[in-house]
Design a protein around this motif. Structure first.
Motif, PDB file in Angstrom:
ATOM      1  N   PHE A 198      44.120 -26.221 -65.063  1.00 10.59           N
ATOM      2  CA  PHE A 198      45.497 -26.459 -64.615  1.00 10.59           C
ATOM      3  C   PHE A 198      45.894 -27.898 -64.869  1.00 10.59           C
ATOM      4  CE2 PHE A 198      48.569 -27.615 -61.214  1.00 10.59           C
ATOM      5  CZ  PHE A 198      49.621 -26.827 -61.654  1.00 10.59           C
ATOM      6  N   CYS A 199      47.067 -28.073 -65.462  1.00 11.69           N
ATOM      7  CA  CYS A 199      47.614 -29.397 -65.732  1.00 11.69           C
ATOM      8  C   CYS A 199      48.814 -29.615 -64.820  1.00 11.69           C
ATOM      9  CB  CYS A 199      48.032 -29.526 -67.197  1.00 11.69           C
ATOM     10  SG  CYS A 199      48.783 -31.127 -67.613  1.00 11.69           S
TER      11      CYS A 199
ATOM     12  N   PRO B 140      36.731 -24.404 -63.527  1.00 10.29           N
ATOM     13  CA  PRO B 140      37.928 -25.087 -63.018  1.00 10.29           C
ATOM     14  C   PRO B 140      38.022 -26.509 -63.567  1.00 10.29           C
ATOM     15  CG  PRO B 140      36.197 -25.111 -61.368  1.00 10.29           C
ATOM     16  CD  PRO B 140      35.655 -24.315 -62.517  1.00 10.29           C
ATOM     17  N   ARG B 141      39.206 -26.880 -63.937  1.00  9.97           N
ATOM     18  CA  ARG B 141      39.447 -28.222 -64.460  1.00  9.97           C
ATOM     19  C   ARG B 141      40.894 -28.590 -64.166  1.00  9.97           C
ATOM     20  NH1 ARG B 141      36.361 -31.149 -67.816  1.00  9.97           N
ATOM     21  NH2 ARG B 141      37.291 -33.055 -68.646  1.00  9.97           N
ATOM     22  N   ILE B 142      41.105 -29.818 -63.715  1.00 12.93           N
ATOM     23  CA  ILE B 142      42.441 -30.284 -63.372  1.00 12.93           C
ATOM     24  C   ILE B 142      42.802 -31.470 -64.248  1.00 12.93           C
ATOM     25  CG2 ILE B 142      43.826 -31.414 -61.579  1.00 12.93           C
ATOM     26  CD1 ILE B 142      42.273 -29.762 -59.535  1.00 12.93           C
ATOM     27  N   ALA B 143      43.953 -31.381 -64.863  1.00 16.85           N
ATOM     28  CA  ALA B 143      44.511 -32.504 -65.611  1.00 16.85           C
ATOM     29  C   ALA B 143      45.717 -33.040 -64.856  1.00 16.85           C
ATOM     30  CB  ALA B 143      44.916 -32.086 -67.023  1.00 16.85           C
ATOM     31  N   LEU B 144      45.856 -34.344 -64.859  1.00 15.12           N
ATOM     32  CA  LEU B 144      47.029 -34.998 -64.277  1.00 15.12           C
ATOM     33  C   LEU B 144      47.837 -35.583 -65.421  1.00 15.12           C
ATOM     34  CD1 LEU B 144      48.476 -35.891 -61.652  1.00 15.12           C
ATOM     35  CD2 LEU B 144      47.180 -38.031 -61.819  1.00 15.12           C
ATOM     36  N   ALA B 145      49.048 -35.093 -65.604  1.00 16.66           N
ATOM     37  CA  ALA B 145      49.915 -35.560 -66.681  1.00 16.66           C
ATOM     38  C   ALA B 145      50.872 -36.610 -66.131  1.00 16.66           C
ATOM     39  CB  ALA B 145      50.696 -34.397 -67.293  1.00 16.66           C
ATOM     40  N   VAL B 146      50.771 -37.831 -66.635  1.00 14.44           N
ATOM     41  CA  VAL B 146      51.591 -38.935 -66.161  1.00 14.44           C
ATOM     42  C   VAL B 146      52.232 -39.642 -67.349  1.00 14.44           C
ATOM     43  CG1 VAL B 146      50.235 -39.316 -64.082  1.00 14.44           C
ATOM     44  CG2 VAL B 146      49.618 -40.508 -66.169  1.00 14.44           C
TER      45      VAL B 146
ATOM     46  N   PRO C  55      41.631 -36.113 -60.775  1.00 13.06           N
ATOM     47  CA  PRO C  55      41.640 -35.220 -61.942  1.00 13.06           C
ATOM     48  C   PRO C  55      40.366 -35.345 -62.780  1.00 13.06           C
ATOM     49  CG  PRO C  55      42.923 -37.173 -62.415  1.00 13.06           C
ATOM     50  CD  PRO C  55      42.496 -37.300 -60.977  1.00 13.06           C
ATOM     51  N   ASP C  56      40.077 -34.284 -63.522  1.00 11.75           N
ATOM     52  CA  ASP C  56      39.007 -34.320 -64.525  1.00 11.75           C
ATOM     53  C   ASP C  56      39.518 -34.870 -65.851  1.00 11.75           C
ATOM     54  OD1 ASP C  56      37.023 -32.671 -62.884  1.00 11.75           O
ATOM     55  OD2 ASP C  56      38.724 -31.287 -63.035  1.00 11.75           O
ATOM     56  N   THR C  57      40.822 -34.685 -66.087  1.00  7.78           N
ATOM     57  CA  THR C  57      41.469 -35.094 -67.328  1.00  7.78           C
ATOM     58  C   THR C  57      42.729 -35.868 -66.987  1.00  7.78           C
ATOM     59  OG1 THR C  57      40.627 -33.195 -68.582  1.00  7.78           O
ATOM     60  CG2 THR C  57      42.611 -34.262 -69.437  1.00  7.78           C
ATOM     61  N   LEU C  58      42.966 -36.944 -67.697  1.00 11.67           N
ATOM     62  CA  LEU C  58      44.224 -37.686 -67.571  1.00 11.67           C
ATOM     63  C   LEU C  58      44.991 -37.525 -68.874  1.00 11.67           C
ATOM     64  CD1 LEU C  58      45.945 -39.646 -65.830  1.00 11.67           C
ATOM     65  CD2 LEU C  58      44.835 -41.526 -67.081  1.00 11.67           C
ATOM     66  N   ALA C  59      46.170 -36.907 -68.796  1.00 11.17           N
ATOM     67  CA  ALA C  59      47.023 -36.692 -69.958  1.00 11.17           C
ATOM     68  C   ALA C  59      48.185 -37.683 -69.870  1.00 11.17           C
ATOM     69  CB  ALA C  59      47.540 -35.257 -70.000  1.00 11.17           C
TER      70      ALA C  59
ATOM     71  N   LEU D 100      47.196 -42.982 -58.028  1.00 13.50           N
ATOM     72  CA  LEU D 100      47.366 -41.582 -58.421  1.00 13.50           C
ATOM     73  C   LEU D 100      46.020 -40.912 -58.690  1.00 13.50           C
ATOM     74  CD1 LEU D 100      50.480 -41.841 -60.772  1.00 13.50           C
ATOM     75  CD2 LEU D 100      50.387 -40.934 -58.437  1.00 13.50           C
ATOM     76  N   LEU D 101      45.098 -41.622 -59.340  1.00  8.89           N
ATOM     77  CA  LEU D 101      43.790 -41.038 -59.627  1.00  8.89           C
ATOM     78  C   LEU D 101      43.012 -40.776 -58.333  1.00  8.89           C
ATOM     79  CD1 LEU D 101      42.672 -43.068 -62.783  1.00  8.89           C
ATOM     80  CD2 LEU D 101      43.725 -40.796 -62.676  1.00  8.89           C
ATOM     81  N   ASP D 102      43.150 -41.661 -57.369  1.00  6.88           N
ATOM     82  CA  ASP D 102      42.480 -41.456 -56.085  1.00  6.88           C
ATOM     83  C   ASP D 102      43.085 -40.274 -55.325  1.00  6.88           C
ATOM     84  OD1 ASP D 102      40.753 -43.552 -56.523  1.00  6.88           O
ATOM     85  OD2 ASP D 102      41.951 -45.016 -55.412  1.00  6.88           O
ATOM     86  N   LEU D 103      44.394 -40.092 -55.434  1.00  7.38           N
ATOM     87  CA  LEU D 103      45.059 -39.001 -54.731  1.00  7.38           C
ATOM     88  C   LEU D 103      44.694 -37.639 -55.304  1.00  7.38           C
ATOM     89  CD1 LEU D 103      48.758 -40.102 -54.065  1.00  7.38           C
ATOM     90  CD2 LEU D 103      47.025 -39.541 -52.358  1.00  7.38           C
ATOM     91  N   TYR D 104      44.726 -37.519 -56.638  1.00 10.56           N
ATOM     92  CA  TYR D 104      44.612 -36.206 -57.278  1.00 10.56           C
ATOM     93  C   TYR D 104      43.211 -35.894 -57.806  1.00 10.56           C
ATOM     94  CZ  TYR D 104      49.677 -35.894 -56.990  1.00 10.56           C
ATOM     95  OH  TYR D 104      50.962 -35.819 -56.532  1.00 10.56           O
TER      96      TYR D 104
END
Length: 311
Positions: free
Chosen positions: A176-177, A207-213, A278-282, A272-276
């Motif tokens: 999920f992104c 499971p893998r989470i990406a955070l798109a910023v 993520p495994d991936t940063l987009a 943001l990285l501490d909050l979410y």
């Protein structure tokens, strides 16, 4: 942490360089950006569907294929917007061709139609139809090959902004992104359901989470001011104005584009990285100047690398 260049605006509305305009110039710059970012140490490049690209799905796939051909190891992805009317899924064959040409390097980023009319908006049934179409194309393609399907199947992401989007991704076992909206406060709890219930056996990569910023980083305040002006020029009139980063982000800071020097961007990005987690940063940098955008990606990688464990 995996680092992905999230190219949200690869289609040029009007520009000219060496006789190339529009899609032709966008394709050239996309391939050049993918190659440059691979040399900078990034892990992937997505020609992802975004503002101004939803009408060009085949162009996005062509850009991703060209980028995968010229690069050697990074992941390469292309975007698809699910139709709001629930119509037939198109483009599965093109995406699976990309996956089979570049095994274990292909990503598909699926985004629900953000312009859908009010009412039921769950992408669940459309995701199920898309996955069925992809499985069919994968089976058809592998009939005459010795490669098992799981070797060439792309990593399929569901991108969204809401908790229900992450719930659909969990139900289907998809990575999920999370695309942070510009008009809402951070809501990391939207990922709680995904982390608890993602069906890992249902699909590759989860499971893998990406955070798109969105980040625009420059070496000094003068160049940051240039970036801010370019972003304001490229930003549609109905979108929020970009705000400069400060050195002390409050916990409720709105996730707008982070613009500034590394010293200004670092605390906001860390927040943001501490909050979410993520495994991936987009990272998307909606700047029309290639060199400024490339420098921004170099600086962002340095910021994130500095947060990595030394062990």
């Amino acid at each position: 942490m995996e680092l992905i260049v999230d190219d949200q605006a690869p289609i040029h509305v009007s520009s000219q360089e060496d006789g190339l305009t529009g899609t032709a110039l966008a394709a050239q710059e996309a391939v050049r950006l993918a190659l440059d970012c691979e040399q900078l140490g990034w892990d992937g490049y997505w020609a992802a569907a975004g503002l101004g690209t939803t009408g060009h799905p085949h162009a996005l796939t062509a850009m991703a294929s060209a980028a995968a051909t010229i690069t050697g190891s990074i992941r390469v992805g292309t975007g698809l917007v699910l139709p709001a009317d629930g119509g037939p899924v198109r483009g599965a064959a093109g995406f699976m061709s990309l996956a089979h040409l570049h095994p274990r390097r292909s990503d598909l980023i699926v985004t629900p139609d953000l312009d859908a009319p009010p009412g039921p908006r769950s992408p669940g049934p459309r995701i199920a139809a898309l996955l069925a179409a992809l499985r069919h194309e994968d089976a058809q393609t592998t009939l005459d090959t010795a490669d098992p399907p799981d070797r060439t199947s792309p990593r399929i992401w569901l991108a969204g902004r809401h908790a229900e989007d992450s719930a659909v991704a969990a139900a289907h076992g998809l990575p999920f992104c999370l695309r942070l909206p510009a008009d809402e406060l951070p809501r990391p709890e939207a990922l709680d359901h995904y982390r608890r219930f993602c069906r890992t056996e249902a699909g590759p990569g989860a499971p893998r989470i990406a955070l798109a910023v969105r980040i625009a980083c420059a070496d000094d305040p003068d160049e940051a001011a240039v970036l801010r002006a370019l972003l304001a020029w490229a930003q549609p009139a109905d979108q929020p104005t970009e705000q400069p980063a400060t050195t002390a982000p409050p916990p409720s800071a709105r996730p707008r584009t982070l613009v500034g020097t590394p010293e200004q961007v670092r605390p906001h990005l860390a927040h943001l990285l501490d909050l979410y987690r993520p495994d991936t940063l987009a990272v998307s940098t909606p700047c029309p100047d290639h060199q400024l955008r490339l420098r921004s990606f170099a600086l962002v990688r340095e910021l994130v690398t500095g947060r990595r464990p030394t062990a």
